[in-house]
Design a protein around this motif. Sequence first.
Motif, PDB file in Angstrom:
ATOM      1  N   GLN A 109      -9.094  -6.654 -12.531  1.00  0.00           N
ATOM      2  CA  GLN A 109      -7.864  -5.823 -12.962  1.00  0.00           C
ATOM      3  C   GLN A 109      -7.475  -6.039 -14.434  1.00  0.00           C
ATOM      4  OE1 GLN A 109      -4.670  -5.707  -9.651  1.00  0.00           O
ATOM      5  NE2 GLN A 109      -6.181  -6.205  -8.314  1.00  0.00           N
ATOM      6  N   GLU A 110      -8.423  -6.485 -14.959  1.00  0.00           N
ATOM      7  CA  GLU A 110      -8.087  -6.598 -16.541  1.00  0.00           C
ATOM      8  C   GLU A 110      -7.590  -5.321 -17.009  1.00  0.00           C
ATOM      9  OE1 GLU A 110     -11.093  -7.596 -15.027  1.00  0.00           O
ATOM     10  OE2 GLU A 110     -10.559 -10.245 -15.090  1.00  0.00           O
ATOM     11  N   LYS A 111      -8.367  -4.142 -16.635  1.00  0.00           N
ATOM     12  CA  LYS A 111      -7.852  -3.198 -17.530  1.00  0.00           C
ATOM     13  C   LYS A 111      -6.951  -2.104 -16.611  1.00  0.00           C
ATOM     14  CE  LYS A 111     -12.597  -3.118 -19.870  1.00  0.00           C
ATOM     15  NZ  LYS A 111     -13.817  -2.420 -20.081  1.00  0.00           N
ATOM     16  N   ILE A 112      -7.061  -2.529 -15.273  1.00  0.00           N
ATOM     17  CA  ILE A 112      -6.327  -1.451 -14.442  1.00  0.00           C
ATOM     18  C   ILE A 112      -5.784  -2.373 -13.541  1.00  0.00           C
ATOM     19  CG2 ILE A 112      -6.021   0.440 -12.841  1.00  0.00           C
ATOM     20  CD1 ILE A 112      -8.404   1.898 -14.065  1.00  0.00           C
ATOM     21  N   VAL A 113      -4.289  -2.373 -13.299  1.00  0.00           N
ATOM     22  CA  VAL A 113      -3.686  -3.444 -12.458  1.00  0.00           C
ATOM     23  C   VAL A 113      -3.400  -2.510 -10.966  1.00  0.00           C
ATOM     24  CG1 VAL A 113      -1.666  -4.887 -11.933  1.00  0.00           C
ATOM     25  CG2 VAL A 113      -2.542  -4.885 -14.199  1.00  0.00           C
ATOM     26  N   LEU A 114      -3.660  -3.074  -9.928  1.00  0.00           N
ATOM     27  CA  LEU A 114      -3.501  -2.419  -8.713  1.00  0.00           C
ATOM     28  C   LEU A 114      -2.110  -2.918  -8.204  1.00  0.00           C
ATOM     29  CD1 LEU A 114      -7.017  -2.613  -6.776  1.00  0.00           C
ATOM     30  CD2 LEU A 114      -6.001  -0.732  -7.861  1.00  0.00           C
ATOM     31  N   ARG A 115      -1.365  -1.911  -7.796  1.00  0.00           N
ATOM     32  CA  ARG A 115       0.030  -2.111  -7.320  1.00  0.00           C
ATOM     33  C   ARG A 115       0.207  -1.403  -5.899  1.00  0.00           C
ATOM     34  NH1 ARG A 115       5.345  -0.595  -7.319  1.00  0.00           N
ATOM     35  NH2 ARG A 115       6.829  -2.264  -7.663  1.00  0.00           N
ATOM     36  N   VAL A 116       0.248  -2.172  -4.812  1.00  0.00           N
ATOM     37  CA  VAL A 116       0.453  -1.607  -3.537  1.00  0.00           C
ATOM     38  C   VAL A 116       2.187  -1.447  -3.329  1.00  0.00           C
ATOM     39  CG1 VAL A 116       0.269  -2.077  -0.876  1.00  0.00           C
ATOM     40  CG2 VAL A 116      -1.296  -3.089  -2.622  1.00  0.00           C
ATOM     41  N   LEU A 117       2.475  -0.247  -3.294  1.00  0.00           N
ATOM     42  CA  LEU A 117       3.828   0.347  -3.099  1.00  0.00           C
ATOM     43  C   LEU A 117       4.294   0.086  -1.672  1.00  0.00           C
ATOM     44  CD1 LEU A 117       4.217   3.653  -5.049  1.00  0.00           C
ATOM     45  CD2 LEU A 117       4.614   1.278  -5.952  1.00  0.00           C
ATOM     46  N   LYS A 118       3.175   0.133  -0.881  1.00  0.00           N
ATOM     47  CA  LYS A 118       3.737   0.466   0.582  1.00  0.00           C
ATOM     48  C   LYS A 118       2.497   0.091   1.415  1.00  0.00           C
ATOM     49  CE  LYS A 118       5.353   3.487   4.304  1.00  0.00           C
ATOM     50  NZ  LYS A 118       5.839   4.915   4.512  1.00  0.00           N
ATOM     51  N   SER A 119       2.561  -1.101   2.420  1.00  0.00           N
ATOM     52  CA  SER A 119       1.359  -1.413   3.371  1.00  0.00           C
ATOM     53  C   SER A 119       1.911  -1.364   4.521  1.00  0.00           C
ATOM     54  CB  SER A 119       0.857  -2.466   2.911  1.00  0.00           C
ATOM     55  OG  SER A 119      -0.373  -2.968   3.623  1.00  0.00           O
ATOM     56  N   GLU A 120       1.407  -0.576   5.515  1.00  0.00           N
ATOM     57  CA  GLU A 120       1.932  -0.682   6.893  1.00  0.00           C
ATOM     58  C   GLU A 120       0.788   0.054   7.864  1.00  0.00           C
ATOM     59  OE1 GLU A 120       5.542   1.632   7.264  1.00  0.00           O
ATOM     60  OE2 GLU A 120       4.360   3.140   7.035  1.00  0.00           O
ATOM     61  N   ALA A 121       0.966  -0.397   9.365  1.00  0.00           N
ATOM     62  CA  ALA A 121       0.127   0.411  10.208  1.00  0.00           C
ATOM     63  C   ALA A 121       0.758   1.609  10.648  1.00  0.00           C
ATOM     64  CB  ALA A 121      -0.134  -0.645  11.364  1.00  0.00           C
ATOM     65  N   GLY A 122      -0.106   2.580  10.845  1.00  0.00           N
ATOM     66  CA  GLY A 122       0.170   3.627  11.447  1.00  0.00           C
ATOM     67  C   GLY A 122      -0.366   5.025  10.699  1.00  0.00           C
ATOM     68  N   GLN A 123      -0.343   6.210  11.312  1.00  0.00           N
ATOM     69  CA  GLN A 123      -1.073   7.440  10.609  1.00  0.00           C
ATOM     70  C   GLN A 123      -0.177   7.610   9.332  1.00  0.00           C
ATOM     71  OE1 GLN A 123      -3.693   8.219  12.169  1.00  0.00           O
ATOM     72  NE2 GLN A 123      -3.292   7.024  13.836  1.00  0.00           N
ATOM     73  N   ILE A 124      -1.017   8.349   8.521  1.00  0.00           N
ATOM     74  CA  ILE A 124      -0.525   8.961   7.145  1.00  0.00           C
ATOM     75  C   ILE A 124       0.565  10.302   7.385  1.00  0.00           C
ATOM     76  CG2 ILE A 124      -1.157  10.097   4.922  1.00  0.00           C
ATOM     77  CD1 ILE A 124      -3.829   8.836   5.325  1.00  0.00           C
ATOM     78  N   SER A 125       1.969  10.053   6.843  1.00  0.00           N
ATOM     79  CA  SER A 125       2.825  10.699   7.390  1.00  0.00           C
ATOM     80  C   SER A 125       3.284  11.746   5.956  1.00  0.00           C
ATOM     81  CB  SER A 125       4.063  10.026   7.980  1.00  0.00           C
ATOM     82  OG  SER A 125       4.514   9.393   6.913  1.00  0.00           O
ATOM     83  N   GLU A 126       4.298  12.588   6.269  1.00  0.00           N
ATOM     84  CA  GLU A 126       4.555  13.429   5.400  1.00  0.00           C
ATOM     85  C   GLU A 126       5.636  12.583   4.229  1.00  0.00           C
ATOM     86  OE1 GLU A 126       5.551  15.987   8.849  1.00  0.00           O
ATOM     87  OE2 GLU A 126       4.276  14.279   8.548  1.00  0.00           O
ATOM     88  N   SER A 127       6.067  11.805   4.819  1.00  0.00           N
ATOM     89  CA  SER A 127       7.002  10.487   4.221  1.00  0.00           C
ATOM     90  C   SER A 127       6.023   9.893   3.041  1.00  0.00           C
ATOM     91  CB  SER A 127       7.785   9.609   4.803  1.00  0.00           C
ATOM     92  OG  SER A 127       6.978   8.788   5.639  1.00  0.00           O
ATOM     93  N   ASP A 128       4.887   9.464   3.574  1.00  0.00           N
ATOM     94  CA  ASP A 128       3.800   8.816   2.704  1.00  0.00           C
ATOM     95  C   ASP A 128       3.541   9.524   1.518  1.00  0.00           C
ATOM     96  OD1 ASP A 128       3.997   6.513   4.198  1.00  0.00           O
ATOM     97  OD2 ASP A 128       2.326   7.571   5.755  1.00  0.00           O
TER      98      ASP A 128
END
Length: 504
Positions: free
Chosen positions: A328-347
């Motif tokens: 991640q020297e050039k691109i930093v990964l940032r997890v906005l949200k991490s949870e179990a469950g199906q991908i929804s409209e709110s995601d």
Amino acid sequence: MARKSEQQNKDNLQPRPPVVVILGHVDSGKTSILDYIRKTHVAEKEAGGITQHIGAYQIEKDNKKITFIDTPGHEAFSAMRSRGAKVADIAVLVVDTTQGVQPQTKEAISQAKLAGLPIIVALNKIDRPEAGLEKAKGELSKEEVVVESLGGKVPSIETSAQNGQGIEGLLELILLVAEMEGLKADFSQPSQGVVIESYLDHQKGPSATLLLNKGFLKSGDIIATPSTLGKIRSLEDFQGKIISEALPAQPVKVIGFEEAPRVGEDFQVFSSAEEAKSYLKAPEKKAVSPPAGGLKIEEGQKVLNLILKTDVLGTAEAIEGVLKKLPQEKIVLRVLKSEAGQISESDIELAKGGRAVILGFRVKLNLVAQRLAEREKVKIMIFDVIYELAEGVRKFMERILEPETVRIELGKVKALAIFLSEKNRQIVGGRVIEGEVLKGASIEVFRAEELVGKGKMVNLQRNKKDADKVNKGEECGILYEGDTKISENDVLAIYTEEKKKGEL
């Protein structure tokens, strides 16, 4: 009075089944051994043939029960393997005799020792012609796991998940070690234990796989972990059958939590909801902020926002660990949200607002969410195997990197004579003093070792004939175009530039 209470507790202790954790390197045959034992086909159902999340199973041998915890062997699941070791009584270390002791074998040994677990070694794949039994034993000895056949104290057995050789002997060995350990539990006390797995069942709601270590669990019990509570609506055994109660060392699926509990948490049963609430800890605040918020971004770095949706919480934990290991020297990964469950409209909406990519692991995307994602141009990537997810994220990171301009030094020319000079062009005669000169290359002009200008080579000649290349020691004619006039004795640095795909 205390002595009497202590005596009563001892009287309530009853023998319980052993909880056995299966440890070993990826592809060592752990799941295949369990598959043979319980006559099901977990390996065939698992994507890539690798166990993706923790599972607990119970079998019977000679009218005695044994609970197995199958922990993933892939390096991504180090934390899950560690958790498995902490809730078990006995560790079965599966060693692939065709490969010997591997890095994760060593890690498994370390975890078993730290947890103080007795170890049984299963020397697996002995049906293979390339099996190196004695070599594997020798490598284990170097890790201070000396099997009985070499004069040590660690019991071992030769196994083959293919033809079942040694499997019955392994179960007998487990029961023997369990008997020596004198495993007992208090069945009279309120139930306690640990959360083995946690997930969101879209039909039944928040669910968890629990492993009891004392007491018994029944429908209607009020249960709590430090993160959530609930009232048990139903209990299922590992095969999905509804049961009325669960006993110590028995894995059980519980429906009724208000939210999915965290994997690895302890749970307890309480007499009232008020008591259960007192067991809860204040929730950790996990704010979602703008792309670079809360991150220290160096100059030249980019940020890739991610939303992670997985089938179970334990997998989400493991994937986050894998993502942290990506460069991640050039691109930093940032997890906005991490949870179990199906991908929804709110995601999709969150991804749109946070300019994020959605990563799905063994989850589905409903039609409404899919159409919304297409309309809002939100990138979604879904995977079934964790190392493919890691590789997919790596490739995506490289695609969004700007190509690097790489300079390739070719050679140097000393200007000996100027034959023509008009506007921004010159014909220069010179000798190649280093490397080689290629037609169409770029030129830097040095005078007294100082850079005085830049230009390009329009044409190249050798012996008054057009040439594509002139080598060191040869004389050449160069049609130069640039804003700086070249003088005799100037040194021309000849080079090319090319775009190179960005690398992490």
